[in-house]
Design a protein around this motif. Structure first.
Motif, PDB file in Angstrom:
ATOM      1  N   ASP A  78      11.747   4.706  11.977  1.00  0.00           N
ATOM      2  CA  ASP A  78      13.208   4.769  11.823  1.00  0.00           C
ATOM      3  C   ASP A  78      13.922   3.844  12.807  1.00  0.00           C
ATOM      4  OD1 ASP A  78      13.215   6.586   9.740  1.00  0.00           O
ATOM      5  OD2 ASP A  78      13.371   8.334  11.037  1.00  0.00           O
ATOM      6  N   ALA A  79      13.390   3.793  14.028  1.00  0.00           N
ATOM      7  CA  ALA A  79      14.055   2.998  15.082  1.00  0.00           C
ATOM      8  C   ALA A  79      13.907   1.500  14.829  1.00  0.00           C
ATOM      9  CB  ALA A  79      13.478   3.366  16.450  1.00  0.00           C
ATOM     10  N   TYR A  80      12.798   1.121  14.173  1.00  0.00           N
ATOM     11  CA  TYR A  80      12.535  -0.296  13.911  1.00  0.00           C
ATOM     12  C   TYR A  80      12.296  -0.477  12.412  1.00  0.00           C
ATOM     13  CZ  TYR A  80      11.653  -0.225  18.958  1.00  0.00           C
ATOM     14  OH  TYR A  80      11.773  -0.060  20.317  1.00  0.00           O
ATOM     15  N   PRO A  81      13.364  -0.504  11.591  1.00  0.00           N
ATOM     16  CA  PRO A  81      13.164  -0.604  10.132  1.00  0.00           C
ATOM     17  C   PRO A  81      12.314  -1.832   9.777  1.00  0.00           C
ATOM     18  CG  PRO A  81      15.460  -0.153  10.637  1.00  0.00           C
ATOM     19  CD  PRO A  81      14.780  -0.443  11.949  1.00  0.00           C
ATOM     20  N   SER A  82      11.400  -1.647   8.838  1.00  0.00           N
ATOM     21  CA  SER A  82      10.413  -2.692   8.549  1.00  0.00           C
ATOM     22  C   SER A  82       9.790  -2.409   7.188  1.00  0.00           C
ATOM     23  CB  SER A  82       9.300  -2.627   9.598  1.00  0.00           C
ATOM     24  OG  SER A  82       8.533  -1.443   9.374  1.00  0.00           O
ATOM     25  N   HIS A  83       8.698  -3.120   6.901  1.00  0.00           N
ATOM     26  CA  HIS A  83       7.942  -2.848   5.680  1.00  0.00           C
ATOM     27  C   HIS A  83       7.383  -1.419   5.654  1.00  0.00           C
ATOM     28  CE1 HIS A  83       5.143  -4.207   8.763  1.00  0.00           C
ATOM     29  NE2 HIS A  83       4.238  -3.445   8.164  1.00  0.00           N
ATOM     30  N   LEU A  84       7.277  -0.772   6.831  1.00  0.00           N
ATOM     31  CA  LEU A  84       6.749   0.603   6.837  1.00  0.00           C
ATOM     32  C   LEU A  84       7.696   1.538   6.091  1.00  0.00           C
ATOM     33  CD1 LEU A  84       5.502   1.101  10.519  1.00  0.00           C
ATOM     34  CD2 LEU A  84       4.134   0.535   8.499  1.00  0.00           C
ATOM     35  N   LEU A  85       8.996   1.290   6.244  1.00  0.00           N
ATOM     36  CA  LEU A  85      10.008   2.184   5.685  1.00  0.00           C
ATOM     37  C   LEU A  85      11.364   1.493   5.753  1.00  0.00           C
ATOM     38  CD1 LEU A  85       9.711   5.158   4.771  1.00  0.00           C
ATOM     39  CD2 LEU A  85      10.448   5.840   7.035  1.00  0.00           C
ATOM     40  N   PRO A  86      12.102   1.416   4.625  1.00  0.00           N
ATOM     41  CA  PRO A  86      13.451   0.839   4.695  1.00  0.00           C
ATOM     42  C   PRO A  86      14.383   1.778   5.464  1.00  0.00           C
ATOM     43  CG  PRO A  86      12.714   1.131   2.392  1.00  0.00           C
ATOM     44  CD  PRO A  86      11.740   1.859   3.268  1.00  0.00           C
ATOM     45  N   PRO A  87      15.557   1.272   5.923  1.00  0.00           N
ATOM     46  CA  PRO A  87      16.486   2.129   6.670  1.00  0.00           C
ATOM     47  C   PRO A  87      16.840   3.382   5.873  1.00  0.00           C
ATOM     48  CG  PRO A  87      17.239  -0.149   6.664  1.00  0.00           C
ATOM     49  CD  PRO A  87      16.064  -0.093   5.758  1.00  0.00           C
ATOM     50  N   SER A  88      17.106   4.484   6.599  1.00  0.00           N
ATOM     51  CA  SER A  88      17.299   5.779   5.925  1.00  0.00           C
ATOM     52  C   SER A  88      18.632   5.859   5.183  1.00  0.00           C
ATOM     53  CB  SER A  88      17.219   6.912   6.946  1.00  0.00           C
ATOM     54  OG  SER A  88      18.258   6.765   7.879  1.00  0.00           O
ATOM     55  N   ASN A  89      19.621   5.041   5.584  1.00  0.00           N
ATOM     56  CA  ASN A  89      20.943   5.182   4.967  1.00  0.00           C
ATOM     57  C   ASN A  89      21.102   4.335   3.711  1.00  0.00           C
ATOM     58  OD1 ASN A  89      20.952   2.771   6.243  1.00  0.00           O
ATOM     59  ND2 ASN A  89      22.963   2.968   7.180  1.00  0.00           N
ATOM     60  N   VAL A  91      19.710   4.400  -0.588  1.00  0.00           N
ATOM     61  CA  VAL A  91      19.049   5.278  -1.563  1.00  0.00           C
ATOM     62  C   VAL A  91      17.551   4.980  -1.572  1.00  0.00           C
ATOM     63  CG1 VAL A  91      18.858   5.835  -4.017  1.00  0.00           C
ATOM     64  CG2 VAL A  91      21.102   5.569  -2.968  1.00  0.00           C
ATOM     65  N   ASP A  92      17.209   3.688  -1.515  1.00  0.00           N
ATOM     66  CA  ASP A  92      15.797   3.311  -1.519  1.00  0.00           C
ATOM     67  C   ASP A  92      15.071   3.920  -0.306  1.00  0.00           C
ATOM     68  OD1 ASP A  92      13.492   1.934  -2.361  1.00  0.00           O
ATOM     69  OD2 ASP A  92      13.901   0.325  -0.923  1.00  0.00           O
ATOM     70  N   GLY A  93      15.742   3.838   0.858  1.00  0.00           N
ATOM     71  CA  GLY A  93      15.142   4.381   2.077  1.00  0.00           C
ATOM     72  C   GLY A  93      14.946   5.886   1.982  1.00  0.00           C
ATOM     73  N   LEU A  95      14.681   7.668  -0.771  1.00  0.00           N
ATOM     74  CA  LEU A  95      13.642   7.963  -1.774  1.00  0.00           C
ATOM     75  C   LEU A  95      12.243   7.701  -1.229  1.00  0.00           C
ATOM     76  CD1 LEU A  95      14.918   6.650  -5.222  1.00  0.00           C
ATOM     77  CD2 LEU A  95      14.014   8.929  -4.704  1.00  0.00           C
ATOM     78  N   ARG A  96      12.090   6.577  -0.500  1.00  0.00           N
ATOM     79  CA  ARG A  96      10.771   6.262   0.078  1.00  0.00           C
ATOM     80  C   ARG A  96      10.339   7.377   1.024  1.00  0.00           C
ATOM     81  NH1 ARG A  96       7.311   2.592  -1.889  1.00  0.00           N
ATOM     82  NH2 ARG A  96       6.365   2.442   0.153  1.00  0.00           N
ATOM     83  N   ARG A  97      11.309   7.882   1.833  1.00  0.00           N
ATOM     84  CA  ARG A  97      10.966   8.975   2.755  1.00  0.00           C
ATOM     85  C   ARG A  97      10.456  10.192   1.972  1.00  0.00           C
ATOM     86  NH1 ARG A  97      13.853   5.798   5.345  1.00  0.00           N
ATOM     87  NH2 ARG A  97      13.897   5.657   7.606  1.00  0.00           N
ATOM     88  N   ALA A  98      11.148  10.512   0.869  1.00  0.00           N
ATOM     89  CA  ALA A  98      10.734  11.668   0.056  1.00  0.00           C
ATOM     90  C   ALA A  98       9.330  11.443  -0.518  1.00  0.00           C
ATOM     91  CB  ALA A  98      11.746  11.905  -1.058  1.00  0.00           C
ATOM     92  N   ARG A  99       9.092  10.244  -1.048  1.00  0.00           N
ATOM     93  CA  ARG A  99       7.779   9.960  -1.665  1.00  0.00           C
ATOM     94  C   ARG A  99       6.659   9.974  -0.623  1.00  0.00           C
ATOM     95  NH1 ARG A  99      10.179  10.583  -5.748  1.00  0.00           N
ATOM     96  NH2 ARG A  99      11.147   9.066  -7.117  1.00  0.00           N
ATOM     97  N   VAL A 100       6.928   9.339   0.518  1.00  0.00           N
ATOM     98  CA  VAL A 100       5.910   9.298   1.584  1.00  0.00           C
ATOM     99  C   VAL A 100       5.630  10.719   2.081  1.00  0.00           C
ATOM    100  CG1 VAL A 100       5.503   8.588   3.993  1.00  0.00           C
ATOM    101  CG2 VAL A 100       6.340   6.911   2.322  1.00  0.00           C
ATOM    102  N   ALA A 101       6.702  11.488   2.312  1.00  0.00           N
ATOM    103  CA  ALA A 101       6.524  12.850   2.840  1.00  0.00           C
ATOM    104  C   ALA A 101       5.707  13.695   1.857  1.00  0.00           C
ATOM    105  CB  ALA A 101       7.882  13.493   3.106  1.00  0.00           C
ATOM    106  N   PHE A 102       5.960  13.514   0.563  1.00  0.00           N
ATOM    107  CA  PHE A 102       5.216  14.302  -0.431  1.00  0.00           C
ATOM    108  C   PHE A 102       3.741  13.891  -0.449  1.00  0.00           C
ATOM    109  CE2 PHE A 102       3.722  15.352  -4.745  1.00  0.00           C
ATOM    110  CZ  PHE A 102       3.937  16.720  -4.695  1.00  0.00           C
ATOM    111  N   PHE A 103       3.489  12.580  -0.366  1.00  0.00           N
ATOM    112  CA  PHE A 103       2.100  12.114  -0.349  1.00  0.00           C
ATOM    113  C   PHE A 103       1.363  12.647   0.881  1.00  0.00           C
ATOM    114  CE2 PHE A 103      -1.046   9.038   1.222  1.00  0.00           C
ATOM    115  CZ  PHE A 103      -1.963   9.128   0.193  1.00  0.00           C
ATOM    116  N   VAL A 104       1.997  12.516   2.041  1.00  0.00           N
ATOM    117  CA  VAL A 104       1.328  12.921   3.287  1.00  0.00           C
ATOM    118  C   VAL A 104       1.082  14.432   3.280  1.00  0.00           C
ATOM    119  CG1 VAL A 104       1.568  13.011   5.823  1.00  0.00           C
ATOM    120  CG2 VAL A 104       2.222  10.932   4.567  1.00  0.00           C
TER     121      VAL A 104
END
Ligand SMILES: N[C@@H](CCC(=O)N[C@@H](CS)C(=O)NCC(=O)O)C(=O)O
Length: 233
Positions: A78-89, A91-93, A95-104
């Motif tokens: 979150d502190a260093y937005p990158s290919h790991l995860l787009p910024p949280s603010n 929609v894409d960011g 959604l990615r958080r939701a998808r990653v959290a569900f996978f993990v």
């Protein structure tokens, strides 16, 4: 975050949880200092002030301490937005958080937690039951989530936060199969019943950010000794 940030990672290279923070830092290319915590002796007073639970990893970020590997990794992403995860603010960011959290969550609750029982089982029957439950969870729950993985989560070209949080376990699966620690039946089940996972786990296990601090011989030897002592007790 700024280039003047000072990061210190309290870690031990044997620990799969601490390994998560190393994968994140490697992918983000952030300079950091490392302090190795000896896990074979009681924690020092100084370290207990950093983390009263006495666990690794902990991260010092300037004057703040962050503990728990998942929280440390999420903070870095979150502190260093990158290919790991787009910024949280965005929609894409979000959604990615939701998808990653569900996978993990699925990876750990339906698969890895059962596999973990293999090492801690006191009898062969319990150990085999753990592997069977892991394979069932893998095929039914994890495999479909990796459908588009080419090769990384969601079809990404580079590691994502999903691999930051699971990669240290992925590399251990490959190592433990190779070392004969896990039964060959697990390897066969992965290659025949979970082809998406098979491809993913081998890609992740050879990625430089995942291999960089991993000492396969040390981890395999330590795990073999632990397994033998659990079965003997
Ligand atoms: N939930 C913690 C687990 C961390 C953990 O269990 N670390 C182990 C090493 S792998 C540890 O520090 N153990 C301390 C000890 O064994 O005394 C996290 O994700 O950070």
């Amino acid at each position: 975050m700024g280039s003047n940030d000072k990061l210190v990672l309290y870690t031990n290279h044997r620990c799969p949880w601490a390994h998560r923070a190393h994968i994140a830092l490697s992918e983000l290319g952030i300079p950091f200092e490392e302090e190795i915590i000896d896990l074979d002796t009681p924690r020092t007073e100084a370290y207990l002030k950093v983390n009263p639970r006495g666990l690794v990893p902990s991260l010092r970020f300037n004057d703040e301490i962050i503990t728990e590997s998942g929280i440390v990794s999420q903070f870095l992403a979150d502190a260093y937005p990158s290919h790991l995860l787009p910024p949280s603010n965005t929609v894409d960011g979000a959604l990615r958080r939701a998808r990653v959290a569900f996978f993990v969550d699925t990876f750990f609750t339906k698969f890895q937690s059962h596999l973990g029982k293999f090492v801690f089982a006191k009898t062969d029957a319990d150990a085999n039951a753990g592997v069977e439950a892991a394979v069932a969870g893998l095929v039914k729950e994890v495999e479909p989530l990796l459908k588009d993985a080419k090769p990384f989560f969601g079809g990404a070209e580079k590691l994502t936060l999903a691999e930051v949080l699971t990669g240290s376990f992925a590399i251990r699966i490959v190592s433990f199969l190779k070392a004969g620690l896990y039964p060959a039946s697990l390897g066969e089940a992965i290659s025949t019943k979970a082809p998406n996972f098979d491809k993913w786990v081998h890609e992740v296990a050879k990625h430089p950010s995942v291999t960089s601090i991993y000492q396969e011989d040390v981890v395999v030897k330590f795990t073999k000794a632990r397994l033998a002592s659990n079965r003997a007790s």
